[in-house]
Design an enzyme around this catalytic site. Sequence first.
Site, PDB file in Angstrom:
ATOM      1  N   GLY A 119     -37.552 -26.420 -33.574  1.00 22.75           N
ATOM      2  CA  GLY A 119     -36.644 -27.141 -34.471  1.00 22.75           C
ATOM      3  C   GLY A 119     -36.947 -28.623 -34.583  1.00 22.75           C
ATOM      4  O   GLY A 119     -37.059 -29.181 -35.679  1.00 22.75           O
ATOM      5  N   ARG A 120     -37.125 -29.294 -33.446  1.00 18.76           N
ATOM      6  CA  ARG A 120     -37.324 -30.749 -33.481  1.00 18.76           C
ATOM      7  C   ARG A 120     -38.741 -31.149 -33.858  1.00 18.76           C
ATOM      8  O   ARG A 120     -39.072 -32.319 -33.887  1.00 18.76           O
ATOM      9  CB  ARG A 120     -36.894 -31.368 -32.152  1.00 18.76           C
ATOM     10  CG  ARG A 120     -37.534 -30.744 -30.929  1.00 18.76           C
ATOM     11  CD  ARG A 120     -36.837 -31.187 -29.640  1.00 18.76           C
ATOM     12  NE  ARG A 120     -37.335 -30.496 -28.464  1.00 18.76           N
ATOM     13  CZ  ARG A 120     -36.914 -29.319 -28.037  1.00 18.76           C
ATOM     14  NH1 ARG A 120     -35.969 -28.671 -28.703  1.00 18.76           N
ATOM     15  NH2 ARG A 120     -37.410 -28.766 -26.936  1.00 18.76           N
ATOM     16  N   LYS A 176     -22.009 -24.583 -26.471  1.00 20.62           N
ATOM     17  CA  LYS A 176     -21.821 -23.751 -27.673  1.00 20.62           C
ATOM     18  C   LYS A 176     -20.965 -22.537 -27.331  1.00 20.62           C
ATOM     19  O   LYS A 176     -20.048 -22.171 -28.068  1.00 20.62           O
ATOM     20  CB  LYS A 176     -23.170 -23.223 -28.177  1.00 20.62           C
ATOM     21  CG  LYS A 176     -24.022 -24.221 -28.920  1.00 20.62           C
ATOM     22  CD  LYS A 176     -25.213 -23.470 -29.539  1.00 20.62           C
ATOM     23  CE  LYS A 176     -26.341 -24.410 -29.893  1.00 20.62           C
ATOM     24  NZ  LYS A 176     -27.566 -23.727 -30.281  1.00 20.62           N
ATOM     25  N   LYS A 197     -33.359 -22.887 -38.839  1.00 23.87           N
ATOM     26  CA  LYS A 197     -34.386 -21.965 -38.364  1.00 23.87           C
ATOM     27  C   LYS A 197     -33.779 -20.596 -38.055  1.00 23.87           C
ATOM     28  O   LYS A 197     -34.284 -19.562 -38.457  1.00 23.87           O
ATOM     29  CB  LYS A 197     -35.047 -22.572 -37.122  1.00 23.87           C
ATOM     30  CG  LYS A 197     -36.119 -21.709 -36.521  1.00 23.87           C
ATOM     31  CD  LYS A 197     -36.787 -22.415 -35.353  1.00 23.87           C
ATOM     32  CE  LYS A 197     -37.672 -21.441 -34.604  1.00 23.87           C
ATOM     33  NZ  LYS A 197     -38.308 -22.034 -33.439  1.00 23.87           N
ATOM     34  N   GLU A 244     -22.475 -24.962 -37.166  1.00 25.16           N
ATOM     35  CA  GLU A 244     -22.232 -26.132 -38.024  1.00 25.16           C
ATOM     36  C   GLU A 244     -22.820 -25.903 -39.410  1.00 25.16           C
ATOM     37  O   GLU A 244     -22.162 -26.100 -40.442  1.00 25.16           O
ATOM     38  CB  GLU A 244     -22.876 -27.394 -37.422  1.00 25.16           C
ATOM     39  CG  GLU A 244     -22.223 -27.914 -36.166  1.00 25.16           C
ATOM     40  CD  GLU A 244     -22.835 -27.331 -34.898  1.00 25.16           C
ATOM     41  OE1 GLU A 244     -23.463 -26.236 -34.965  1.00 25.16           O
ATOM     42  OE2 GLU A 244     -22.673 -27.951 -33.833  1.00 25.16           O
ATOM     43  N   GLU A 289     -34.158 -33.743 -25.878  1.00 21.38           N
ATOM     44  CA  GLU A 289     -34.064 -32.277 -25.903  1.00 21.38           C
ATOM     45  C   GLU A 289     -35.350 -31.669 -25.324  1.00 21.38           C
ATOM     46  O   GLU A 289     -35.335 -30.575 -24.770  1.00 21.38           O
ATOM     47  CB  GLU A 289     -33.811 -31.767 -27.337  1.00 21.38           C
ATOM     48  CG  GLU A 289     -33.106 -30.417 -27.369  1.00 21.38           C
ATOM     49  CD  GLU A 289     -32.677 -29.965 -28.759  1.00 21.38           C
ATOM     50  OE1 GLU A 289     -33.544 -29.655 -29.588  1.00 21.38           O
ATOM     51  OE2 GLU A 289     -31.461 -29.907 -29.024  1.00 21.38           O
ATOM     52  N   HIS A 343     -28.083 -59.012 -32.269  1.00 22.86           N
ATOM     53  CA  HIS A 343     -26.736 -59.577 -32.321  1.00 22.86           C
ATOM     54  C   HIS A 343     -25.716 -58.615 -31.735  1.00 22.86           C
ATOM     55  O   HIS A 343     -24.517 -58.748 -31.984  1.00 22.86           O
ATOM     56  CB  HIS A 343     -26.386 -59.929 -33.773  1.00 22.86           C
ATOM     57  CG  HIS A 343     -27.299 -60.983 -34.320  1.00 22.86           C
ATOM     58  ND1 HIS A 343     -27.031 -62.325 -34.223  1.00 22.86           N
ATOM     59  CD2 HIS A 343     -28.521 -60.880 -34.902  1.00 22.86           C
ATOM     60  CE1 HIS A 343     -28.031 -63.013 -34.757  1.00 22.86           C
ATOM     61  NE2 HIS A 343     -28.960 -62.155 -35.168  1.00 22.86           N
TER      62      HIS A 343
HETATM   63  O1  F6P Z   1     -28.608 -26.640 -30.591  1.00 24.78           O
HETATM   64  C1  F6P Z   1     -29.875 -27.199 -30.567  1.00 24.78           C
HETATM   65  C2  F6P Z   1     -30.730 -26.672 -31.665  1.00 24.78           C
HETATM   66  O2  F6P Z   1     -31.159 -25.391 -31.359  1.00 24.78           O
HETATM   67  C3  F6P Z   1     -31.901 -27.594 -31.950  1.00 24.78           C
HETATM   68  O3  F6P Z   1     -32.945 -27.397 -31.080  1.00 24.78           O
HETATM   69  C4  F6P Z   1     -32.196 -27.285 -33.363  1.00 24.78           C
HETATM   70  O4  F6P Z   1     -32.997 -28.264 -33.948  1.00 24.78           O
HETATM   71  C5  F6P Z   1     -30.806 -27.227 -33.921  1.00 24.78           C
HETATM   72  O5  F6P Z   1     -30.046 -26.619 -32.911  1.00 24.78           O
HETATM   73  C6  F6P Z   1     -30.640 -26.508 -35.224  1.00 24.78           C
HETATM   74  O6  F6P Z   1     -31.048 -25.182 -35.152  1.00 24.78           O
HETATM   75  P1  F6P Z   1     -31.243 -24.298 -36.446  1.00 24.78           P
HETATM   76  O7  F6P Z   1     -32.349 -24.921 -37.260  1.00 24.78           O
HETATM   77  O8  F6P Z   1     -31.596 -22.931 -35.964  1.00 24.78           O
HETATM   78  O9  F6P Z   1     -29.964 -24.311 -37.225  1.00 24.78           O
END
Ligand code: F6P
Length: 531
Positions: A253-254, A499, A195, A201, A339, A370
């Site tokens: 995002g979620r 972060k 987003k 990452e 979250e 199990h």
């Molecule tokens: O660090 C949490 C977060 O902001 C989530 O809420 C989100 O889904 C994820 O990182 C990824 O964010 P982006 O889509 O901006 O890379």
Amino acid sequence: MHLWKKLATHQAKIKNRSILSLFDETRAAEFSVQADELLFDYSKINLDKTGRDLLLSLAEETGVAARREAMFSGARINETEDRAVLHTALRNLEGSLWVDNEDVMPGIRETLSRMEVFAEIVRSGEFVGQGGPITDVVNIGIGGSDLGPAMATLALAPYHNGPKCHFVSNIDGAQIADTLIQLDPATTLLVIASKTFTTVETMTNAETARLWMTASVADPAAQIVALSSATEKTAEWGIAPERVFGFEDWVGGRYSLWGPIGLSLMLAIGPDQFRELLAGAATMDQHFRATPFEQNMPVMLALTGIWHRQVCGCPTRAILPYDQRLARLPAYLQQLEMESNGKRVAMDGRDLTVPSGPVVWGEPGTNGQHAFYQLIHQGTDIIPAEFIAPRHAHEPDLEHQHHLLLANCLAQSEALMRGRNLSEARQMMADRGLKGGERDRQARHRVFPGNRPSTTLLMPQLTPFTLGQLIALYEHRVFVEGAILGINSFDQWGVELGKELAQDLVPMVAGAESAEGKDGSTQMLLSYLKS
Ligand code: F6P
């Protein structure tokens, strides 16, 4: 008396009562809800009509209905980020919806049809990579830009008829290395899902993947698409506007699977099945919006959550899908629930007076049986269990296995409630020939206290439509629990501090900066890593 207090008083009075004793001829029907063809049974928990009425009053008193309308109509209910919350608009595609004097629906419909056109040309082979039609898609994203599409792609395996989708999320280079090694860059499409287009990452993995592609593909940009709200950043990264599928800041995002972030899933199952997913979610939205609370599945699922966490004090809830293809559902719900509702401060900035949302965890049955069910049955904590199962599987030849799976699911909720008392356990030991003290000692290990709560959600089959219903059900459950707690379920400030500190630590880990000023533990760990 304050409703939370009334609930606590009621719970203290009934907490040792047997759940089984609550059953009369009508309990199962009265303590269950149907939405379309989904059945949610909450009769196997220690809740009676008095408790339920108190919970329903709590939902009324905390303004759940008004907040629900505010969300659906585009009010800026995400106050700490000053945003509307409109993921529901991505699946209720008819009509108009005005946000800040702009009808947002035409844009949503246009993006969806762009996604569909793109998915079709990739799936048909008309869109080619340097080596021919696309055989593999690598979705690079994390959190909401990974868990939703990854979970749903696995869940809908019987509907796959497009390129194979792979998901890379972790900054750990092991994941991208293990993924790319299997693939041919000349027939791979990279889908960069972020987003913000700043998540470290995702941007690091995207760069790694682009380099991998550059080594053997003349025009890698032609095989890269972006799913993002940050169009200026996607442009800086060199992605042409026609390769970008954008969405607005009011899609959290979620909650973003329903729009561009669902592109990899759409590539796997096709636009028609993706629309089925949206239709299932829209059905749940309509149910949530129009049904009286007592018959409202998201509301009642939320109230069982409030009962167990905030009233009974259970710290966790287990999500136990009896469907191997829902293996990623617990991880998906971990983000959705934790979250959203893992917050200790209410909307007005004050501390909550009740606990925040619970720890959410789980694994599919029967594997979990199990592994960790031992603790659910005989440990000292009460873990409310949420079973989820489909009536039909997708493997007609293996129906006997599905019957075994379902029998296990029902057996677990029965065992949790019923338990086995000491005299039954003693009798068992006596039947095996044990006597006296040894019989009693062995019997004690075989006692199941029982009276452990569980709910069961049944669906006809795991299809795109029912998956849409299921996810929307949980989204709205989170919404209702958040509204009752008075928190903002749509921000996530708790992820920020780590972060920031990680950024400072990178040069220290690399040995380029001294660790002076860090605490003793961090200094020792850094010195171990550098030695
Ligand atoms: O660090 C949490 C977060 O902001 C989530 O809420 C989100 O889904 C994820 O990182 C990824 O964010 P982006 O889509 O901006 O890379």
